[in-house]
Scaffold this active site. Structure first.
Site, PDB file in Angstrom:
ATOM      1  CE1 TYR A 112       1.105   0.148   9.612  1.00  0.00           C
ATOM      2  CE2 TYR A 112       0.953   2.532   9.574  1.00  0.00           C
ATOM      3  CZ  TYR A 112       1.302   1.348   8.970  1.00  0.00           C
ATOM      4  OH  TYR A 112       1.857   1.366   7.719  1.00  0.00           O
TER       5      TYR A 112
ATOM      6  CG  ASP B 254       4.368  -8.104   6.874  1.00  0.00           C
ATOM      7  OD1 ASP B 254       5.410  -8.715   7.140  1.00  0.00           O
ATOM      8  OD2 ASP B 254       4.358  -7.092   6.170  1.00  0.00           O
TER       9      ASP B 254
ATOM     10  NE  ARG C  24       5.640   2.359   7.625  1.00  0.00           N
ATOM     11  CZ  ARG C  24       6.425   1.296   7.567  1.00  0.00           C
ATOM     12  NH1 ARG C  24       7.598   1.316   8.155  1.00  0.00           N
ATOM     13  NH2 ARG C  24       6.053   0.206   6.928  1.00  0.00           N
TER      14      ARG C  24
ATOM     15  CB  VAL D  50      10.512  -1.801  -6.991  1.00  0.00           C
ATOM     16  CG1 VAL D  50      11.075  -0.910  -8.075  1.00  0.00           C
ATOM     17  CG2 VAL D  50       9.317  -1.120  -6.324  1.00  0.00           C
TER      18      VAL D  50
ATOM     19  CD  GLU E  18       6.066  -4.223  -8.908  1.00  0.00           C
ATOM     20  OE1 GLU E  18       6.304  -3.008  -9.077  1.00  0.00           O
ATOM     21  OE2 GLU E  18       5.330  -4.651  -7.995  1.00  0.00           O
TER      22      GLU E  18
ATOM     23  CG  ASP F 235       9.514 -43.113  30.472  1.00  0.00           C
ATOM     24  OD1 ASP F 235      10.558 -43.450  31.052  1.00  0.00           O
ATOM     25  OD2 ASP F 235       9.362 -42.013  29.908  1.00  0.00           O
TER      26      ASP F 235
END
Ligand code: GDG
Length: 732
Positions: A91, A145, A317, A383, A386, A504
């Site tokens: 991660y 994702d 993070r 955002v 929204e 073929d």
């Protein structure tokens, strides 16, 4: 149908305190949007869903069971436990130090470390095993994702038929950026994603970039986003994610929200409010935003003491160094601007570094006269959507970066380039001065659009497109030569008094090679052809586009017949080669220079000059350039051949010109008209379609690859052809 969702995070995060587990609802666009949809689904139909993801915590074995059962009963969720150190490399490592910066066009922040890549693959494998444990027949998998770009392929290997969707929430970069990844990684990533049946992106640009990378790196062409692979047709499509529009509208009247708005109104005391909220991230353009605001204040003193920027930065993070550095830079710049312009009764920037409860978020949206959203790169940016959804009275101005996917749908916003801080300053002024009627006019248009294509519509759209592509695949699969048909074919083959097998060569008995001369048959193929042709009462015809000399050199020793140059030449067993009809070749000298001009323009391509046909080969060339030039050459040839009796056809990375009226089908009539009671024809190319067309109904015709064809059946590849032929004559 049960929808099994796979995402890095579950709709909740678990925290542990003194051996007690606490479940907190996760936030974030994907999770909250999808959850809203799934909750609605639960109420209106009997459809089920499950969620597979990381619980956000490592716990002792003793607590795992407890976590598992609570996750399942309360959230339909299956937590996947990954050892802490692997998760760290996955991660904070490959996901957020390699993919995230590169896909957001920050190549200078991208790290390329083999051990991080290995852990990325490892976690994708751990998730594959977890998904396989949960899956039941009839399930549909939807993988989300950039954390899981290898997972669709890994899952497909083990479960060839399960419907798999994949959606990328971040941008897919252009080829020039994507190619910075090491060769092996970029190839594996694309192949991994192509394990899905439907691949979704937020914008048309991302879809096109992906398709272009697939062409340039893997060599697969597409038609309207559909990529024919050996075993399946895969579709890449644009499906911009929506928000739960009604939830945001309804939240406005919530008493908690109204209370907060009241409080805010008092604090603001008539000041105009510019609002922004982002996760702490270098992609969000927070520094540019601050610089733009600084320029605005410097240039527009009349707005001093009249406007406030409420800057909310949500911690994220925090373990990654770049994020810590950026936090420091933001702190400093906010201090600098407040120091430069602020006064005892006015703080130009109200800065908060924290997560807001939902009601506070809505109160900010509703109170913000302006939403200032300036990412340097953003997959979508919910955002912005929204904010528009909460403006129930129609007022408010959205300033939106053109680098956010959302800008493609929210064109009525004031669109800015975040790199140009002057532009941000000007946009702020324009927004503050925009008449209310104009604000309402623009917002109503955006609101209508967002209401129509909300998150429910988005999920419905994705799932129905996935079902559709699965049905399309099934139509081909219905023609797959399965064991039952094989047995029946064997029965007919054995009972037949006289058998004809038309084969073929390139793509059917052997794979395509870089140059035609490299696809020479090996001893195993020669042995198989030999055994086949010596099988009692069996005639074998090699029906190829190759010139007769090559066929003679390679197969001359065998007791078989030939059709060469796609039907120009015929040679029956124990007879000489002959032309199927008199042909002229005068046109060749006129057209050869046209094809040769393309050899000069497309490095790696070459012309094959056969007796009665000429072919431009471009298999070894830059796929994109060659594909474009191939279209041009086709156009050129239409003009050049208008008055000549030739036909131009586009095959597998070749363009061929030959005399009109000649094809494998018309020439094969010389054989088919004889008295055979078993006929089998196999081919992989458009030239074989002419042959399939003239075969009697009861003949077995087989197209190699799962693409549309007149043939009665399909096989996946040349390996399956070889094994079928061996099966018919009992060799292993
Ligand atoms: C990826 C892509 C793409 C944020 N702070 C608070 C809070 N939020 C909620 C917002 C919104 C979401 O988080 C953030 O929206 P993003 O669009 O940035 O979504 P992410 O999931 O972070 O990012 C992005 C998205 O996926 C969807 O495909 O748009 O481009 O990077 O829903 O409301 N919610 C609350 N408090 C906060 O402080 N309650």
């Amino acid at each position: 149908m049960r929808l099994v969702i796979v995402s890095n995070r579950l709709p909740f995060t678990v925290v542990e305190k003194e051996n007690v587990l606490k479940f907190k609802e996760s936030v974030g666009g994907l999770v909250s949007g999808l959850k809203a949809y799934l909750d609605a689904l639960k109420n209106i139909s009997s459809s089920e869903y499950s969620w597979i993801g990381w619980p956000g915590i490592s716990v002792d074995d003793g607590l795992k069971e407890k976590l598992r059962s609570q996750a399942l009963s309360e959230y339909h969720a299956y937590p996947v436990f990954v050892p802490q150190e692997i998760m760290e490399d996955f991660y904070n490592g490959f996901c957020n130090k390699t993919v995230w910066p590169l896909f957001h066009y920050f190549p200078f922040l991208t790290v390329y470390k083999e051990d991080l890549w290995n852990q990325y693959r490892k976690v994708n494998e751990i998730f594959r095993d977890a998904v396989m444990e949960v899956l039941k027949p009839g399930d549909t998998v939807w993988i989300h994702d950039y954390h899981f770009m290898l997972l669709p392929g890994l899952l497909r290997e083990k479960m060839p038929h399960v419907p798999i969707g994949f959606f990328l929430h971040i941008p897919f970069p252009s080829f020039e950026i994507f190619r910075l990844l090491p060769r092996k990684w970029r190839k594996e990533i694309l192949e991994g994603v192509l394990g899905a049946d439907l691949i979704g992106f937020h914008t048309q640009d991302y879809t096109q970039y992906f398709l272009r990378c697939v062409l340039r790196i893997l060599g697969h062409e597409h038609s309207m986003g559909e990529i024919p692979l050996e075993d399946r047709v895969v579709k890449a499509d644009t499906l911009p994610m929506g928000v739960d529009f009604q939830r945001f509208c309804d939240a406005v009247s919530n008493p908690d929200v109204q209370n907060e708005m009241e409080k805010l109104k008092k604090t603001l005391n008539g000041f105009k409010l510019v609002f922004s909220i982002d996760r702490l991230d270098y992609t969000k353009g927070i520094l540019n935003r601050l610089q733009g605001y600084e320029i605005f204040l410097a240039k527009n003193p009349e707005w001093h003491r009249k406007v406030v920027l409420a800057l909310v930065v949500v911690p994220s993070r925090t373990e990654v160094e770049q994020y810590q550095q950026m936090k420091k830079q933001i702190d400093e710049l906010v201090g600098l601007i407040n120091g430069r312009f602020g006064s005892i009764d006015w703080t130009p920037i109200l800065y908060r570094y924290r997560f807001l409860p939902f009601s506070s978020l809505i109160a900010q949206y509703c109170s913000g006269d302006i939403a200032l959203i300036t990412p340097l790169r953003d997959g979508m940016n919910l955002v912005a959507k929204e904010y528009i959804a909460t403006r129930t009275d129609g007022t408010g101005v959205l300033i939106l970066s053109e680098m956010a996917g959302a800008s493609k749908e929210l064109e009525e916003a004031i669109i800015i380039n975040p790199n140009h801080t002057e532009e941000i300053a000007e946009a702020l002024k324009d927004a503050l001065e925009m008449p209310v009627e104009e604000q309402i006019r623009r917002n109503r248009i955006m609101q209508e659009r967002l209401q129509r294509y909300d998150v429910t519509e988005w999920v419905d759209d994705f799932v129905s497109k996935l079902i559709l592509i699965k049905e399309e695949q099934k139509r081909y699969n219905a023609k797959l030569l399965d064991d039952r048909i094989k047995e029946q074919m064997l029965e007919n083959f054995r009972r037949a008094k006289r058998r004809l097998i038309l084969l073929d060569y390139d793509g059917t008995l052997v794979p395509f090679a870089a140059r035609p001369e490299l696809a020479k048959p090996g001893v195993d193929i020669l042995e198989l052809m030999n055994r086949l042709s010596n099988y009692p009462k069996t005639d074998v015809v090699l029906t190829s586009g190759r010139d007769r000399n090559t066929l003679r050199n390679w197969f001359g020793a065998l007791n078989i017949s030939f059709i060469a140059e796609h039907g120009v030449w015929i040679k029956k067993k124990n007879e000489e080669w002959r032309l199927t009809r008199p042909l002229n070749t005068e046109w060749k000298s006129r057209l050869l220079p046209v094809l040769e001009a393309y050899v000069d323009r497309v490095p790696g391509s070459f012309v094959e000059n056969k007796e009665f046909s000429i072919v431009w080969h471009y298999r070894n060339s830059d796929p994109e350039l060659a594909s474009m030039r191939a279209k041009e050459l086709m156009d050129d040839l239409v003009d050049f051949t208008a008055n000549i009796d030739v036909q131009v056809s586009k095959g597998n990375k070749v363009i061929e010109v030959r005399n009109a009226g000649i094809n494998k089908g018309t020439t094969a009539l010389h054989f088919i008209s004889e008295d055979y009671d078993f006929m089998l024809a196999i081919g992989d190319d458009w030239t074989d379609e002419d042959l399939f067309r003239i075969l009697p109904d009861e003949a077995y015709s087989i197209k190699v690859r799962m693409t549309p064809s007149r043939a009665r059946f399909n096989l996946h590849n040349h390996y399956e052809v070889i094994s079928l032929l061996k099966y018919l004559i009992h060799i292993s």
